[in-house]
Design a protein around this motif. Structure first.
Motif: not given
Length: 228
Positions: A120-140
């Motif tokens: 889940t943590r890797e998903k959060a940072y992967a989403a952050y890297d591509i600019g998917d901040f909603s996805g990053a927030l959900a994963a965090f």
């Protein structure tokens, strides 16, 4: 005061002197200056263009309706000028946020290609890297436990989603923990949020602290302070 006023209008002040002069004006003095003297040095070019277009519209309307009292045109133009002048001062802090804000790069965690079962943590940072901040927030938000870095990058994600109060809460965690990697950056973003929210009195002390340090934010904090 009259001498400073003339010096300001004639464009004989440095940028620092202009800022000092503008800060010393009361709301009433700003209105009087705008209404009496019109477009002068210190006002943004976009404002000058907008005013010209507005006055041109008044003139065109006057040609179409011959019985329109010319005094109404002058009053309307003056009111528009006062409002625009006030918005120039009010919106300055918000424009500084836009000028200085940048998304913080992720040096914390990169996803290894070929990893078919990312955490889940890797998903959060992967989403952050591509600019998917909603996805990053959900994963965090799905993490069972949060590290200081997670609070920091969730805070930046929240800024991107205009959730400024929640971002401040995450940055506060990092700052209070005195995290050696992200405390300074969290302080910088906290100051920018306060500027965005027109809370300059909270931003300035933080920027002064950063400007007196030796971090990568010292020089840029000095530059920003000079514009406040």
């Amino acid at each position: 005061m009259d001498e400073l006023r003339e010096k300001y209008l004639q464009g004989k002040m440095s940028e620092a002197e202009k800022k000092t002069f503008e800060k010393g004006l009361s709301p009433q003095e700003k209105q009087e200056l705008a209404a009496e003297l019109g477009i002068r040095a210190g006002l943004e070019s976009s404002f000058r263009s907008e005013l010209r277009n507005k006055v041109a519209g008044f003139e065109a309307q006057g040609k179409r309706v011959r019985r329109l009292n010319p005094a109404y045109i002058g009053i309307a133009a003056s009111l528009f000028l006062v409002a625009s002048f006030m918005l120039y001062f009010k919106g300055d802090q918000e424009s500084l946020f836009d000028q200085y804000y940048e998304v913080h790069p992720n040096f914390e965690l990169t996803t290894v290609r070929g990893n078919e079962d990312p955490t889940t943590r890797e998903k959060a940072y992967a989403a952050y890297d591509i600019g998917d901040f909603s996805g990053a927030l959900a994963a965090f938000n799905q993490l069972d436990s949060m590290q200081n870095a997670d609070y920091f990058f969730r805070g930046v994600s929240l800024i991107q989603l205009t959730e400024y109060k929640k971002a401040l809460a995450d940055f506060d965690v990092v700052i209070n923990q005195k995290d050696k990697d992200y405390e300074v950056a969290a302080t910088w973003y906290t100051a920018l949020i306060h500027l965005k929210s027109e809370n300059k009195e909270f931003a300035i002390p933080l920027l002064k602290t950063l400007s007196e340090g030796e971090s990568e934010f010292a020089e840029i904090s000095q530059k920003l302070l000079a514009q406040l």
